[in-house]
Design a protein around this motif. Structure first.
Motif, PDB file in Angstrom:
ATOM      1  N   UNK A 316     -14.537 -12.179  91.811  1.00  0.00           N
ATOM      2  CA  UNK A 316     -14.223 -10.566  91.420  1.00  0.00           C
ATOM      3  C   UNK A 316     -14.373  -9.754  92.748  1.00  0.00           C
ATOM      4  N   UNK A 317     -15.552  -9.861  93.432  1.00  0.00           N
ATOM      5  CA  UNK A 317     -15.794  -9.180  94.513  1.00  0.00           C
ATOM      6  C   UNK A 317     -14.430  -9.216  95.678  1.00  0.00           C
ATOM      7  N   UNK A 318     -13.951 -10.487  95.951  1.00  0.00           N
ATOM      8  CA  UNK A 318     -13.175 -10.821  96.885  1.00  0.00           C
ATOM      9  C   UNK A 318     -11.581 -10.316  96.183  1.00  0.00           C
ATOM     10  N   UNK A 319     -11.436 -10.405  95.059  1.00  0.00           N
ATOM     11  CA  UNK A 319     -10.074  -9.650  94.441  1.00  0.00           C
ATOM     12  C   UNK A 319     -10.186  -8.139  94.367  1.00  0.00           C
ATOM     13  N   UNK A 320     -11.231  -7.620  94.078  1.00  0.00           N
ATOM     14  CA  UNK A 320     -11.469  -6.097  94.218  1.00  0.00           C
ATOM     15  C   UNK A 320     -11.089  -5.538  95.560  1.00  0.00           C
ATOM     16  N   UNK A 321     -11.587  -6.329  96.645  1.00  0.00           N
ATOM     17  CA  UNK A 321     -11.629  -5.913  97.910  1.00  0.00           C
ATOM     18  C   UNK A 321     -10.693  -6.354  98.753  1.00  0.00           C
ATOM     19  N   UNK A 322      -9.628  -7.132  98.297  1.00  0.00           N
ATOM     20  CA  UNK A 322      -8.579  -7.551  98.800  1.00  0.00           C
ATOM     21  C   UNK A 322      -8.003  -6.815  99.886  1.00  0.00           C
ATOM     22  N   UNK A 323      -7.690  -5.442  99.700  1.00  0.00           N
ATOM     23  CA  UNK A 323      -7.511  -4.623 100.484  1.00  0.00           C
ATOM     24  C   UNK A 323      -8.113  -4.415 101.849  1.00  0.00           C
ATOM     25  N   UNK A 415      -0.258  -9.663 103.195  1.00  0.00           N
ATOM     26  CA  UNK A 415      -0.212  -9.696 101.622  1.00  0.00           C
ATOM     27  C   UNK A 415      -1.636  -9.229 101.147  1.00  0.00           C
ATOM     28  N   UNK A 416      -2.562  -9.164 101.955  1.00  0.00           N
ATOM     29  CA  UNK A 416      -4.111  -8.328 101.428  1.00  0.00           C
ATOM     30  C   UNK A 416      -3.861  -7.040 101.352  1.00  0.00           C
ATOM     31  N   UNK A 417      -3.072  -6.480 102.445  1.00  0.00           N
ATOM     32  CA  UNK A 417      -3.056  -4.886 102.482  1.00  0.00           C
ATOM     33  C   UNK A 417      -1.903  -4.366 101.586  1.00  0.00           C
ATOM     34  N   UNK A 418      -1.028  -5.340 100.942  1.00  0.00           N
ATOM     35  CA  UNK A 418      -0.093  -4.831  99.961  1.00  0.00           C
ATOM     36  C   UNK A 418      -0.406  -4.922  98.640  1.00  0.00           C
ATOM     37  N   UNK A 419      -1.817  -5.774  98.621  1.00  0.00           N
ATOM     38  CA  UNK A 419      -2.494  -6.083  97.144  1.00  0.00           C
ATOM     39  C   UNK A 419      -2.932  -4.732  96.585  1.00  0.00           C
ATOM     40  N   UNK A 420      -2.540  -4.654  95.198  1.00  0.00           N
ATOM     41  CA  UNK A 420      -3.136  -3.386  94.600  1.00  0.00           C
ATOM     42  C   UNK A 420      -3.775  -3.555  93.514  1.00  0.00           C
TER      43      UNK A 420
END
Ligand code: ATP
Ligand code: MG
Lengths: 420, 253
Positions: A316-323, A415-420
């Motif tokens: 969860x943390x990784x996906x929340x903090x992808x950006x 990809x990570x920076x484009x993640x929302x």
């Protein structure tokens, strides 16, 4: 670059990584706590079980210590398959056998047959029916090492002459209303005049060992006891090992002597039992280890569940903090650094759970210690359990944090920076 | 040359379909140039910027940055190039909201091999340079959009990069604030910084010295602007020439 600088770089990064992990946990206090609940429960329960088993073991060992660790129990008894048909009387120990043991068994230095009876005892107007009256050899004193509070112990002359003398315990004094120092007074035991020559201390064993409320005990010389009741028999015999390491030898030697005297053939089972206290201790230790191991297994499962919780929250943390991960990578964080950051975070989380588990476990142990009537006064958390809990918590963090951390490290920055 | 791009192509695969984002781009950018990249939406501007910023790798072609070929680097080595050579400014700032402006600016230095000593002082100096010396302790959500972008620019400058890359840095700002930011870029350029920005707006691009226009993943045109002193000199001389020529025709009988 100088060696010092080479070291400072990673050290500083490690320090910042830990700080970052702590900040992350602090920012999600409630979530972190709930996530680590599995680990908290796991660690605290293993801590409590280990401490309780340790405490129980200590108190049982103390009990054995009181009982005497060098004692050997010898008892004539029927083999299991003959119990319904055979005669118990026929297999009781005889004096010849006991003397043979004393003369021939090297590993044993003392033997003491016990000859039980229950007689009435009278003094003044008081009378107690069926008082436990044991006929003993003087050697009994050395095996039991119960303190003679007043007067004297039995000696060889008492035995040789089958004198009408007795040693009583303090309960007898109370119940019969004897003098506080009854040495020299006469009591009537089974209607015969007996001189009280000594007072022996009462050893209070816990219920586990057949102890309980203390009661009146009277001891008389073995030969006297046989005269009082010629139809009785030797109930059992104590022997004392020269050394606790001699336990196995003693069993073998006593068995050999008794089998020979009883003329048992190779196919015939023993018609007696020889048991050593050390065996009880070993058995107990086995049971204690098994229980601890079983608890360890349960804890392993709860650590597994806890670990899966950690993995889940890290994902969860990784996906929340992808950006954020994308940004850090864009700023030049190497994949290894991101991996380390998330691993450290998972390990920190687990250690946080482990520490809470230890604290909670200590609380439980303190509670256990103060339950009245529980033999757990000595319960304490051993250092190895602390080290192991911390170690396993950290390991859980590494194992279950690895997958999310790898996921984070492999993220493509764009990809990570484009993640929302 | 600071940047040498030769025959760069970028192809995205989406299942069976292949999307050609860049179809052979050649571009050289010298030290202390100030280049604006323009083009319609989808023409490949961001794709090119990401490759220039070492955030992405070309499918084909070469990219030499400050004398070093980078198109074959990956993972950790590419991260190191980003850390040491590149300052990247994003349209949406990309600041860490829980950290102060100062901490945000220090971020690249955490991962730097050279600059762990005096990271704080460097970050302060960078914030000072963008005119935010009185906002260092503020968090991004306590700052205006223009101020946030200044923090992001300070962060991009803090590692003294060879190039400062900005993908639509004024895209989220109003026109007055956009002018402020472009003014900041101009003063950084005046101090010697090499700058490449992507923009949709002609008047923003007009502040650069050179405009590269893309269409469908190819360079359509590559011109100096009136701001370029050499170009200006050329224009002046051309004007004189034209005047003289005109005078000459007039003088002719
Ligand atoms: N990750 C991706 N996967 C597939 N196609 C992509 C990806 N990124 C970009 N593209 C495609 O590549 C082309 C160029 O995109 P790019 O983002 O470079 O355009 P742009 O010039 O920056 O546009 P805009 O002005 O809208 O930002 C577009 O057709 C886009 O759809
Ligand atoms: Mg774009």
């Amino acid at each position: 670059m100088s060696p010092a600088k080479l070291l400072i770089g990673p050290a500083r990064l490690a320090f910042q990584t830990v700080i970052l992990a702590l900040q992350q946990i602090w920012a999600n206090k409630v979530r972190s706590f709930l996530t680590t609940l599995g680990i908290i429960i796991g660690v605290s329960s293993i801590i409590a079980v280990v401490a309780a088993m340790g405490g129980l073991r200590q108190s049982i060992l103390n009990e054995f210590e009181k009982f005497g660790t060098k004692k050997v129990w010898i008892d004539g008894t029927l083999p299991r398959e003959q119990r319904s048909t055979g005669s118990f009387r026929a297999v009781q120990l005889t004096l010849d056998e006991i003397i043979a043991i004393r003369e021939n068994v090297e590993s044993v230095d003392l033997v003491a047959p016990m000859y039980f009876g229950g007689y009435s005892i009278e003094f003044g107007g008081e009378r107690i029916e069926r008082v436990s009256t044991t006929g003993i050899w003087p050697e009994w004193h050395d095996i039991e090492s119960r303190e003679i509070l007043r007067g004297r112990a039995f000696n060889a002359i008492d035995e040789a002459q089958a004198r009408r003398v007795c040693i009583v315990n303090d309960r007898t004094i109370e119940e019969l209303g004897l003098n506080l120092d009854p040495v020299g007074q006469y009591v009537a035991l089974s209607g015969q005049r007996f001189l009280v020559v000594g007072v022996v201390e009462t050893v209070q064993l816990s219920a586990m060992f057949g102890g309980g409320d203390s009661s009146a005990e009277v001891y008389i010389p073995f030969s006297t006891a046989r005269e009082l009741n010629p139809d009785g028999w030797i109930n059992f015999c104590w022997a004392q090992l020269k050394d606790t390491s001699q336990a196995d030898n003693a069993i073998a030697e006593i068995t050999f002597v008794l089998r020979k005297m009883r003329g048992l053939t190779a196919e015939q089972p023993n018609t007696f039992e020889v048991r050593v206290i050390q065996q009880f201790i070993d058995n107990f230790n086995k049971v204690a280890s098994a229980i601890t191991l079983g608890a360890g297994g349960i804890v392993g499962i709860s650590l597994l569940v806890g670990g899966i919780g950690i993995m889940n929250i890290m994902l969860v943390s990784v996906s929340e903090r992808t950006r954020e991960i994308g940004l850090r990578k864009a700023m030049g964080a190497r994949p290894g650094v991101i991996l380390t950051q998330f691993l450290v975070e998972a390990v920190t989380l687990c250690l946080f759970g482990g520490a809470n588990g230890l604290a909670f476990g200590q609380l439980m142990v303190t509670g256990l210690r103060h339950i009245p009537g529980f033999p757990l006064g000595d319960a304490a958390i051993p250092a190895w359990a602390v080290v192991l809990s911390v170690g396993f918590s950290a390991l859980t963090g590494v194992v279950f944090g690895m997958f999310p951390a790898i996921k984070a490290a492999r993220l493509d920055p764009i990809v990570a920076l484009r993640h929302e | 040359m600071t940047i040498e791009v030769r025959g760069v192509e970028k192809v995205y695969r989406m299942g069976e379909e292949r999307i050609f984002a860049l179809r052979g781009v050649d571009l050289s950018i010298a030290r202390n140039e100030f280049v604006a990249i323009m083009g319609a939406s989808g023409s490949g501007k961001s794709t090119l910027m990401n490759i220039l910023g070492c955030l992405d790798r070309p499918t084909k072609g070469e990219y030499v940055l400050a004398g070093r070929p980078t198109h074959r680097l990956r993972g950790a080595s590419l991260a190191r190039v980003r850390n040491e050579q590149i300052g990247f400014v994003f349209q949406s700032f990309e600041l860490l909201n829980r950290q102060s402006a100062l901490k945000n600016v220090m971020l690249p230095l955490i991962y730097s091999r050279k600059h762990w000593f005096g990271a704080r002082a460097r970050a302060r100096a960078a914030l000072d340079k963008v005119g935010l010396s009185n906002r260092m302790g503020h968090r991004p959500n306590q700052l205006s959009g223009g101020q946030r972008q200044r923090v992001a620019i300070a962060r991009a400058l803090v590692n003294e990069p060879s190039i400062l890359l900005a993908d639509e840095p004024t895209g989220n700002l109003d026109s007055a604030t956009s002018l402020e930011i472009i003014g900041l870029f101009k003063s950084l350029h005046a101090e010697g910084q090499t700058i490449v920005i992507v923009t949709h707006e002609e008047d923003i691009a007009g502040h650069a010295l050179r405009i590269v226009r893309l269409r469908d993943g190819r360079i359509l045109s590559d011109h100096p602007t009136a701001n370029d002193p050499i170009h200006r000199e050329y224009l002046r001389q051309a004007a004189i020439h034209a005047e003289l020529a005109a005078a000459g025709t007039e003088a002719r009988p």
